[in-house]
Every structure is written in C-alpha cells, then in structure tokens.
Design an enzyme around this catalytic site. Structure first.
Site, mmCIF file in Angstrom:
data_model
loop_
_atom_site.group_PDB
_atom_site.id
_atom_site.type_symbol
_atom_site.label_atom_id
_atom_site.label_comp_id
_atom_site.label_asym_id
_atom_site.label_seq_id
_atom_site.Cartn_x
_atom_site.Cartn_y
_atom_site.Cartn_z
ATOM 1 C CD GLU A 258 40.671 31.880 28.688
ATOM 2 O OE1 GLU A 258 40.697 30.854 29.380
ATOM 3 O OE2 GLU A 258 39.717 32.248 28.004
ATOM 4 C CB CYS A 297 38.894 28.091 30.800
ATOM 5 S SG CYS A 297 37.599 29.297 30.537
HETATM 6 P P1 NDP Z 1 43.859 22.686 21.815
HETATM 7 O O1 NDP Z 1 44.967 23.499 22.322
HETATM 8 O O2 NDP Z 1 44.143 21.338 21.265
HETATM 9 O O3 NDP Z 1 43.087 23.459 20.682
HETATM 10 C C1 NDP Z 1 42.667 24.792 20.843
HETATM 11 C C2 NDP Z 1 42.434 25.396 19.486
HETATM 12 O O4 NDP Z 1 43.660 25.452 18.765
HETATM 13 C C3 NDP Z 1 41.495 24.567 18.613
HETATM 14 O O5 NDP Z 1 40.711 25.437 17.848
HETATM 15 C C4 NDP Z 1 42.456 23.803 17.742
HETATM 16 O O6 NDP Z 1 41.880 23.395 16.535
HETATM 17 C C5 NDP Z 1 43.513 24.845 17.505
HETATM 18 N N1 NDP Z 1 44.767 24.328 17.060
HETATM 19 C C6 NDP Z 1 45.426 23.240 17.521
HETATM 20 N N2 NDP Z 1 46.586 23.118 16.855
HETATM 21 C C7 NDP Z 1 46.655 24.131 15.991
HETATM 22 C C8 NDP Z 1 47.622 24.533 15.012
HETATM 23 N N3 NDP Z 1 48.714 23.863 14.829
HETATM 24 N N4 NDP Z 1 47.359 25.637 14.294
HETATM 25 C C9 NDP Z 1 46.237 26.329 14.464
HETATM 26 N N5 NDP Z 1 45.290 25.997 15.363
HETATM 27 C C10 NDP Z 1 45.508 24.914 16.128
HETATM 28 O O7 NDP Z 1 42.799 22.646 22.921
HETATM 29 P P2 NDP Z 1 41.409 21.899 22.960
HETATM 30 O O8 NDP Z 1 40.330 22.854 22.680
HETATM 31 O O9 NDP Z 1 41.385 20.658 22.136
HETATM 32 O O10 NDP Z 1 41.443 21.516 24.447
HETATM 33 C C11 NDP Z 1 42.495 20.699 24.882
HETATM 34 C C12 NDP Z 1 42.930 21.126 26.242
HETATM 35 O O11 NDP Z 1 43.098 22.538 26.343
HETATM 36 C C13 NDP Z 1 41.937 20.795 27.305
HETATM 37 O O12 NDP Z 1 42.035 19.460 27.666
HETATM 38 C C14 NDP Z 1 42.349 21.738 28.388
HETATM 39 O O13 NDP Z 1 43.392 21.224 29.119
HETATM 40 C C15 NDP Z 1 42.824 22.944 27.635
HETATM 41 N N6 NDP Z 1 41.826 24.021 27.605
HETATM 42 C C16 NDP Z 1 41.997 25.042 28.438
HETATM 43 C C17 NDP Z 1 41.117 26.069 28.439
HETATM 44 C C18 NDP Z 1 41.356 27.226 29.309
HETATM 45 O O14 NDP Z 1 40.911 28.298 28.980
HETATM 46 N N7 NDP Z 1 42.021 27.085 30.423
HETATM 47 C C19 NDP Z 1 39.921 26.095 27.584
HETATM 48 C C20 NDP Z 1 39.833 24.938 26.750
HETATM 49 C C21 NDP Z 1 40.778 23.966 26.748
HETATM 50 P P3 NDP Z 1 41.482 21.869 16.278
HETATM 51 O O15 NDP Z 1 40.405 21.549 17.235
HETATM 52 O O16 NDP Z 1 41.021 21.876 14.894
HETATM 53 O O17 NDP Z 1 42.711 21.058 16.510
#
Ligand code: NDP
Length: 676
Positions: A258, A297
């Site tokens: 998602e 989201c």
């Molecule tokens: P990210 O994609 O940066 O992170 C999402 C999750 O993935 C976090 O738990 C993060 O952990 C983890 N993660 C990142 N890199 C890795 C990896 N290499 N291996 C394993 N886990 C990983 O999203 P954010 O939550 O920081 O949000 C950033 C952007 O995502 C927002 O600006 C928005 O654009 C989008 N977003 C969209 C949503 C939706 O449903 N449409 C909901 C939320 C966000 P960690 O924090 O430790 O890096």
C-alpha cells in the site's frame, strides 16, 4: 532530557538500542527525544521463533479462540490509551488525530474480533464458497478451503499511523493464525513500541505471536520463504526496492503493498453553490487536507470541480482553511499539528515546488503563517496549501506527485467524462470520492472509475450525518488500490484475513469433504442418533446426525385452509386453470410456506428441551412444486455446530423435503440455538 530508548522485542527478549541506533526528533521542537535500532539484532532468530513457537500455538487455537484473543487485546489497549495519546503528541498529532490512529486502531481490532466470531467457524478450516458439484451422482465434490500460512507475517509500516497502521494489519494476521513481526517506521516507532509493550504485558498473546523491530530490519527480508508474507505501507520507492528483493521473487513470498496515492474528490455537476452537497464538499476537502497535517494515505490530493465552480470552491475552501489553527497539538484550540519531522517538511516543500511548476498556489504561504504555542522555526510546521491547476489535461506532475502533507490541487472539468478521466490520471488510488445527490452521476463514476480506485466514496445530504469520511479506511471495507497505490488489498472484513491464509481446492467424496470442513455435506454418511435430535443437547449432537420423518400427504383442503388462514390466495394455489397457464406449475400447487410449516410439524419434537429458539433459515430453494395428493417427507441432518456463549450454541440443520418419487421439493438450512 534523557533520551527515550525504543527497544525491539525479539524471541521473547527486549533488546535495547545499540550499535547503529538512529535518533528520533520531536515533531514540535525538532529536538532529539528518542533512539531506536540495534545492528546486532538476531533477525534469523526472530523468524525461527515466530515459525517454531508463535505459529504452532496460534494454529492450535480455533478462529473463535483467536477472535476472543483480539477482543481481549483491544479491550486492554482501550484501558491504556491515555498513555498512547500522551506519547503520540510528539509525532505532531492532535487529539483528534489520536482518535483516528489510536481509537481507530483499537476499533479495527474489535471489528475483526467480532467478524471472526460471526463470520468464521469455531474450527481450524475456513470454507471459501459453496460445495461444487463435480459429478452427476454427487459422490465426488469440490470445496475451497483456507488454512493459515505456516510462516511469519512481516509488517513494515509507515510513520503516519503508528498504532492504526500496526493494528489494521495485526488483527487479520492473528485472526488467520499467523505470527507477526512488526517493523514500524523509525520516525514514530516509540508510539508503536508502547502499544506492543501493552499487548505483550497483558499476557493475552501466546509466546512468539508478536515481535517488534524498532529501527532497521537488517537482512530479514533475505531470509523469507514461501510461507511468509510481507505487508508493506510506505513510499512507492521503498515498495519497489523491497518487492524486487531476489529472495522475495524467487520464493514467491506474498508481498502486499500500500503505497503512494493521488486520491481525488469530485464535486458532482449537480452540486451547485447553495446546495448541501457544495457545503459538504468544502467541509470534507478541508478536513482531509488538515487531518494529520495531510499525512494520510487517503488524503485528497486532487480536487476536481466543474470549471464553472472553480472560483466558488477556491473561495469557500480558502475561507475554511483560514480558520485552521496551527500549533502545538497539545493545545485544545489546535486544529492542525506539525508534520512528523523536519525531514518530512523538506520533502513536502520539495514536492509542493514540483506541483507549483504546473499550478498556482491560491491559498497558504509557507513563509507567512501563524503557529500557536510552538516555535515555527524549530518544529515541522507548514500551513495548508491549495494549488490551482488551469490545464489539468496537459499537466503531469499534479497527477503523479504526492506531497505527503496538507497540500492539494484543484482542477476544473468540462463534463462528467472529463472528471472521470482526470480522476483516473492518478493511475491507481486508494480512494476517490464524489459528492453528488444524483444517483446517475454516481453510477457513471462507478463504471468509469471503479477499475482505477480501491474505494469509491459517495456522499450527499442523505448520508452526510452518518457518513464515515472520505479518508477513513474501515475494517469492513477493502483498503488498497491498483497501480500507483501498490496493487494490494487490506482489511475488507474476512477478505483481509485470507491474505494470511492459503486457499486450497479440495476434491473428494462427501465424507472426505465433511471431515475436512467440519460441516456435513449432503451425500455424506448419515448418523442415526439414539433419540430424537430435538431431545439432544448441543454437546451430544453429532455432525451428520439425521432424522427421517414419516411421509405426509398434502390435500386440497390443506391448501385451501392455509390460503384462507394466511390470506395468501395467490392464483397458483387457488385457480387451477390460471396455474396451468403458468410455465412453472402443473395446476394448483401447495404454498411453499405451507410445505415449510408442514416440515416443521413433521420434524419437531414438541416437549420442552434443549432446542431454545429457531433463529432463521438460509439458502431456501423450492425446487419442485407439490400438488394436492402428493406426499412429502423430510430429512433433517446436523450440518454444523457453532458454540455461541456459555449457555448455548448454534446448530445449522440441513433440511431436505422430498416427494413420493424422491425428488427434492425444497431444501434449506435451519438455524436453532441449542442448550449445552
Ligand atoms: P518509507 O517508504 O520511507 O518507509 C516505509 C517503511 O519502510 C518504514 O517502516 C521504513 O523504515 C521501511 N523501510 C525503508 N527502507 C527499508 C528497507 N530498506 N528495508 C526494510 N524496511 C525499510 O515511507 P515513510 O513512512 O518514511 O513515508 C515516506 C513517504 O511514503 C511519504 O512521504 C509518502 O509519500 C509515502 N507514504 C504513503 C502512504 C500511503 O499509504 N499512500 C503512507 C505513508 C507514507 P524506516 O522508517 O526505519 O526507514
């Protein structure tokens, strides 16, 4: 101020932050308040523990056992939610944001608990769909079943909903019977950690059912196998990186994603200024822009309104947005808190600048806005920003750039087809809404835009008082969307539980299917009980226990008496000539309800006994008409038993009425409540 140590919970142990720990700053002050992560975390040990300890314990329980466990967990969190509220202000969220995240998460768990009890069996096998007739005589049948995956579910969550984001995945996972390892986004993981602590300390969960990774996930994804699931929420970029992991691809590990979503809201062509729909539209859009400071989201990123109404919408929306008090989320008057971090603020401003290449900002100035009770220069505050795109057909970025904050773009449409085309330019979203009082508009949008959106939300004067909001994913309804939104699906009631189970097609004889599904299948062995089944307690009745009644002849007098007594003098029962003109009947026939009443009269045992109440019929079919002179008999078999509470359980009986030639006249399932 001492730093909050955010620990992981691995193989039954709390592991404090260590080498490689990351700092976490307050959204309001920008100061570091916590640290999380430990490079030495034994991720292989966590996976082993989940698979060998958590999974087997969960799979021993029935769906109802696990549903009761969820209810207890939700109840426990509910008692301790003040502690979660208090901590969560640091993420920039207001009290009403907490209601969505914390109360919403707990509510979601309650709904899954209740659906598990009502819609799933008190057994180990979930039957998916009906028995399929694969042979002429019914000795070889088909049935789909679902059983829990025997691996582990790795939940990777976004920062915006540290509690709901965890619980909306955890509830269906645990209900399915699968252990989970939760990895919250580091920016807000301290709130998730507290919720996990509360759940673990309650003692409600079996060992190994829930583990937590605060900070980096290490190489966990490289250790996954075909029985594991990854359920991800976050950015499209991270989703792409993770789902392209060669181990995930090679082992066909389920990957539910998602991700980004350019959700749209359409103002219907009928919703002119002055109508309740126009006001409702302005209210919903402004709420979606400012709740969670737009870090949702499902937030409305694209506002699609008739070209002739653009000015009116901008004016009304600006007036409303201007009333949004921005500031410390702890203050009662604050309507919008901060973004989660200054890093996120930079990201939002960069994305807003990209949108600004194709659209003009018509409300909100990030250089000049009021912040109450906090230092605007230190915290991650931004104002709501409304952009107007005058050429949405040639624009690209407004349709593909998600500024994950209080940023939306308004664009005009010429006619409904144009509005639908613009909504679909998002290339796949979680939700699109339409504010219209015209059902024809709603139907056109559903057909034209359904394929591009995971959820369509219609609202108008009739539903607005009770509607749940464009942006609220509900546990009963599917949350997820195609294309840019990730192509995944979560929740949607029991559908969401199936993401953590394997569907298997079962083929075999009626007895084989009955044994596997713990549900008697017609054609299966009939058990003759020692006494009339109505005299037997819930616990004494065996699945398959069957009663055959003596036959009863239906007379013309019966039909007439029933007709006059009930008032049902429909011609097929009263007028032989008219009935004959009807392709279904040979002449006058007995009422279907008369047959049901006779059936009850033939199979009941009238004395006071363990049968407490008749609670309904399911799947009733009248298959062959019964005329005066025909005789009917009944077969009553125990199909399924479901305990309901401490006093009684539900018995589902399979009832078949046959005529003198053994042709089936009617068939149905009867539900009774029986004392233990
Ligand atoms: P990210 O994609 O940066 O992170 C999402 C999750 O993935 C976090 O738990 C993060 O952990 C983890 N993660 C990142 N890199 C890795 C990896 N290499 N291996 C394993 N886990 C990983 O999203 P954010 O939550 O920081 O949000 C950033 C952007 O995502 C927002 O600006 C928005 O654009 C989008 N977003 C969209 C949503 C939706 O449903 N449409 C909901 C939320 C966000 P960690 O924090 O430790 O890096």
């Amino acid at each position: 101020m001492s730093l909050l140590d955010v620990s992981s919970f691995a193989a039954g142990q709390w592991i404090a932050p260590g080498a490689g720990a990351r700092n976490i700053a307050s959204a309001i002050t920008g100061e570091v308040i916590a640290q999380a992560g430990n490079d030495t975390l034994n991720v292989q040990g966590m996976l082993d523990y989940a698979r060998s300890v958590g999974g087997p314990s969960l799979r021993k329980m029935t769906f109802h056992d696990r549903a009761r466990m969820l209810k207890a967990l939700a109840g426990h969190l509910n008692q301790h939610k003040q502690a979660l509220y208090d901590l969560s202000f640091n993420t920039g969220a207001t009290q009403s944001d907490h209601m969505i995240d914390i109360d919403g998460g707990i509510g979601t768990m309650f709904v899954f608990a209740s659906k598990g009890r009502r819609e799933m069996p008190d057994g180990h096998v979930y039957l998916d769909g009906d028995v399929e007739q694969l042979s002429r005589n019914g000795t070889f049948l088909g049935q789909h079943i679902c059983t829990p995956l025997q691996g582990v579910a790795v939940h990777i969550n976004a920062f915006n909903f540290p509690v709901w984001g965890m619980l909306e995945k955890l509830a269906p996972t645990l209900l399915a019977g699968v252990p989970a390892i939760v990895k919250p986004a580091t920016a807000t993981c301290y709130v998730t950690e507290l919720a996990v602590r509360l759940m673990l300390e309650s003692g409600i969960l079996p060992d190994g059912a829930l583990q937590l990774v605060s900070g980096g996930l290490g190489d966990m994804l490289d250790q996954l196998g075909m029985q594991d699931v990854v359920s991800f929420t976050g950015s499209a970029e991270t989703a792409l990186k993770l789902r392209a992991n060669p181990v995930i691809l090679r082992n066909s590990v389920r990957f539910v994603a998602e991700q980004d979503s350019l959700n749209a809201s359409i103002l219907g062509p009928d919703a002119q200024p002055g109508t309740p729909e126009f006001d409702l539209f302005v209210k919903e859009v402004s709420r979606e822009m400012t709740t969670k400071a737009g870090q949702k989201c499902t937030a409305i990123r694209r506002i699609i309104a008739p070209e002739s109404q653009i000015e009116a919408v901008i004016a009304a929306l600006s007036e409303r947005l201007a009333k949004t008090q921005i500031g410390d989320p702890r203050l009662e008057g604050t309507r919008m808190g901060a973004l989660v971090s200054n890093a996120q603020k930079r990201d939002v401003m960069e994305k807003a600048a990209i949108i600004g290449q194709e659209a003009t900002r018509v409300f909100g100035d990030p250089e000049r806005f009021d912040v109450t009770g906090a230092d605007a220069a230190k915290g991650a505050f931004v104002p709501p920003m409304l952009y107007h795109c005058e050429a949405p057909d040639t624009a690209e970025r407004v349709h593909d750039t998600e500024a994950f904050g209080p940023v939306s773009t308004i664009m005009g449409y010429r006619d409904l087809d144009h509005a639908i085309a613009l909504a679909n330019r998002g290339q796949g979203s979680l939700v699109a809404s339409v504010i219209t009082h015209d059902p024809a508009v709603a139907r056109e949008v559903a057909i034209g835009a359904g394929a591009y959106h995971g959820r369509l939300y219609f609202n108008n004067r009739d539903s607005m008082k009770e509607s749940t909001g464009h942006g609220s994913p509900l546990p009963h309804m599917v949350h997820g969307g195609p294309g840019r939104a990730g192509g995944g699906e979560e929740m949607g009631g029991v559908r969401g539980v199936k993401h953590y189970m394997q569907r298997t097609a079962i083929q075999g004889s009626p007895d084989i299917l009955s044994a596997i599904g713990e549900k008697w299948v017609p054609g299966g062995t009939e058990i003759e009980g020692p006494a009339h089944p109505f005299t037997r307690k819930f616990g004494e009745l065996a699945v398959g226990e069957t009663l055959h009644t003596a036959p009863r002849t239906v007379t013309l007098e019966d039909i007439e008496t029933f007709a006059h007594f009930t008032g049902d003098t429909f011609y097929a029962h009263m007028d032989d000539e008219a009935a004959k003109r009807n392709p279904f009947f040979p002449g006058r026939v007995a009422h279907g309800y008369l047959l049901l009443s006779f059936a009850a009269g033939m199979f009941v045992q009238p004395d006071e006994g363990p049968v407490l109440a008749n609670t309904g019929l399911d799947n009733l079919r009248f298959m062959k008409p019964v005329a005066a002179g025909d005789s009917i008999k009944v077969r009553l078999s125990v199909k399924k038993k479901t305990p309901r509470n401490d006093e009684y359980g539900e018995v589902r009986w399979h009832v078949t009425l046959t005529n003198q030639d053994d042709e089936i006249a009617a068939e149905y399932e009867l539900l009774t409540m029986n004392a233990y």
